[in-house]
Design a protein around this motif. Sequence first.
Motif, PDB file in Angstrom:
ATOM      1  N   CYS A 445     -14.727  18.605  19.062  1.00 48.82           N
ATOM      2  CA  CYS A 445     -15.220  17.321  19.240  1.00 48.82           C
ATOM      3  C   CYS A 445     -15.429  16.545  17.926  1.00 48.82           C
ATOM      4  O   CYS A 445     -15.015  15.308  17.786  1.00 48.82           O
ATOM      5  N   ILE A 446     -16.007  17.341  16.879  1.00 53.76           N
ATOM      6  CA  ILE A 446     -16.205  16.420  15.743  1.00 53.76           C
ATOM      7  C   ILE A 446     -14.946  16.084  14.925  1.00 53.76           C
ATOM      8  O   ILE A 446     -14.680  14.990  14.683  1.00 53.76           O
ATOM      9  N   ASP A 447     -14.058  17.071  15.102  1.00 55.71           N
ATOM     10  CA  ASP A 447     -12.620  16.896  14.665  1.00 55.71           C
ATOM     11  C   ASP A 447     -11.829  15.689  15.372  1.00 55.71           C
ATOM     12  O   ASP A 447     -11.289  14.820  14.771  1.00 55.71           O
ATOM     13  N   GLU A 448     -11.884  15.430  16.715  1.00 57.54           N
ATOM     14  CA  GLU A 448     -11.636  14.572  17.429  1.00 57.54           C
ATOM     15  C   GLU A 448     -12.138  13.263  17.210  1.00 57.54           C
ATOM     16  O   GLU A 448     -11.218  11.940  16.850  1.00 57.54           O
ATOM     17  N   PHE A 449     -13.423  13.340  16.954  1.00 63.29           N
ATOM     18  CA  PHE A 449     -14.171  12.076  16.499  1.00 63.29           C
ATOM     19  C   PHE A 449     -13.587  11.420  15.118  1.00 63.29           C
ATOM     20  O   PHE A 449     -13.236  10.433  15.122  1.00 63.29           O
ATOM     21  N   VAL A 450     -13.604  12.181  13.957  1.00 60.69           N
ATOM     22  CA  VAL A 450     -13.105  11.751  12.714  1.00 60.69           C
ATOM     23  C   VAL A 450     -11.640  11.262  12.896  1.00 60.69           C
ATOM     24  O   VAL A 450     -11.263  10.431  12.130  1.00 60.69           O
ATOM     25  N   ALA A 451     -10.525  12.272  13.495  1.00 57.77           N
ATOM     26  CA  ALA A 451      -9.458  11.705  13.732  1.00 57.77           C
ATOM     27  C   ALA A 451      -9.389  10.533  14.090  1.00 57.77           C
ATOM     28  O   ALA A 451      -8.421   9.560  13.708  1.00 57.77           O
ATOM     29  N   LYS A 452     -10.018  10.054  15.253  1.00 59.76           N
ATOM     30  CA  LYS A 452      -9.776   8.723  15.990  1.00 59.76           C
ATOM     31  C   LYS A 452     -10.214   7.711  15.132  1.00 59.76           C
ATOM     32  O   LYS A 452      -9.602   6.853  15.071  1.00 59.76           O
ATOM     33  N   LEU A 453     -11.369   7.995  14.449  1.00 60.80           N
ATOM     34  CA  LEU A 453     -11.818   7.033  13.419  1.00 60.80           C
ATOM     35  C   LEU A 453     -10.817   6.759  12.449  1.00 60.80           C
ATOM     36  O   LEU A 453     -10.798   5.532  11.959  1.00 60.80           O
ATOM     37  N   THR A 454     -10.212   7.585  12.070  1.00 58.55           N
ATOM     38  CA  THR A 454      -9.297   7.499  10.879  1.00 58.55           C
ATOM     39  C   THR A 454      -8.131   6.578  11.349  1.00 58.55           C
ATOM     40  O   THR A 454      -7.471   5.734  10.681  1.00 58.55           O
TER      41      THR A 454
END
Length: 456
Positions: A445-454
């Motif tokens: 979930c954290i990976d997904e959030f940071v990737a989408k933010l980027t």
Amino acid sequence: MEKEKRTHKSHCIALPYPSQGHINPMLQFSKRLVHNGAKVTLVPTCFISKSLLGDSGPITIETISDGYDEGGFAQAESGGAYMERFRVVGSETLGSLIEKLKSSGCPVDCVVYDAFLPWALDVAKKFGLVGAVFFTQSCTVNNIYYHVHQGMLTLPLSEPEVVVPGLFPLQACDLPSLVYLYGSYPDFFNMLVNQFSNIEKVDWVFCNTFYKLEEKVVDWMAKICPLRTIGPTLPSAYLDKRLGDDKDYGLNMLKPVTGACMEWLDSKPNGSVVYASYGSFAKLEPEQMEELAWGLRRSNAYFLMVVRESEQAKLPQKFKEETAEKGLVVSWCPQLEVLAHRAIGCFLTHAGWNSTLEALSLGVPMVVAPLWLDQPTNAKFVEDVCGVGLRARADDKGIVRREVLEDCIGKVMGSDGLKEIKNNALKWKNLAREAVDEGGSSDKCIDEFVAKLTAW
Ligand code: UDX
């Protein structure tokens, strides 16, 4: 409009509610974001920032104002007055901070804000930023407040049993005290229920739990909002080592008595000590403090007891004189280090969600004696859902008596102990580890959030 080319790392502002039980999980979550390549600025209030001791590691600190820079919450006339002034002054000063960061070449992409501060989403949206709400308490408890907010749970309750979709069967007295004792603290009640006032506008919803711990209710909540589980938010030194030995950085509002606690624990046999703490702001009735003290003493186990300085006068004098033989009383301790110590056999706790999650993640069996707020629901969860502890029940006066404490501690600590509790404690410890480990549910979930933010 064509988007400007990104020249910086994704930058999140992390806005905790100004209390220890909310700063801890927000700071730990921030560390995870940094580990995944984001930049994080943690934003406590001016008043709280003056009392924060310790090291925030790679996380930058800036402040906003709650309108009470000299005294914080204690300076306000009421809880309601505090929250209203915080909304007005906080919105202004958060806006100014976002502008300041932009003009200093460090523009913000996202505001991660504590669910107690829903106005922060309006500020984020005004500046065209991503808004992510962070729930410090369990998904179970949030589901109950959600049902109250939506009018799906009518108050005052009329039945002794309550059915809430996605949840295990609950007696009315297992609900958060603000719901069960509707009308008792209206300002706090409004704050908790208002967490859902703008849930339909938010981009991300983070909850400090892990998927397997609250599977059913997480699935239920995920249908009504973009919920992700990101916990347990413990320093990774205790669960997975990917962030290196990060246990030395944290922000404490009280100074921990580290050396004395750890040396004392080092001198005790494995599993022989009860660790007792009621968290960062509970004020016990003097009678309850007395029962607690004698309950520990009567258990005949070694005990490490945290009693904040402001509470110490409530300890019976005779108990203080007799403590040295079996126990150590300190005003604040490094709780995670203590819970992870081989000498700890049981945690006597008020079942604050952080303490519950910390004990669960470190495999420590519990005796739970909840006071109010979410704690009765957490206690039910510990005893009946996870099976990792026993609940010490209060009498008709609302006091947990020494005999009850002695009995529960004896059962959890005894030489043959409660095998099932110990096995369950180990099971949950492993599942917590799995969730935050590489590829685990929270990690993803954290990976997904940071990737989408980027990519945003
Ligand atoms: C409050 C509410 O009571 C709780 O129910 C809610 O879920 C979060 O906010 P608090 O009462 O302080 O928190 O309890 P808890 O959630 O357990 O948080 C206490 C934190 O302080 C924990 O992270 C614990 O590790 C830390 N702590 C406590 C110390 O570091 N040292 C201590 O001596 C005692």
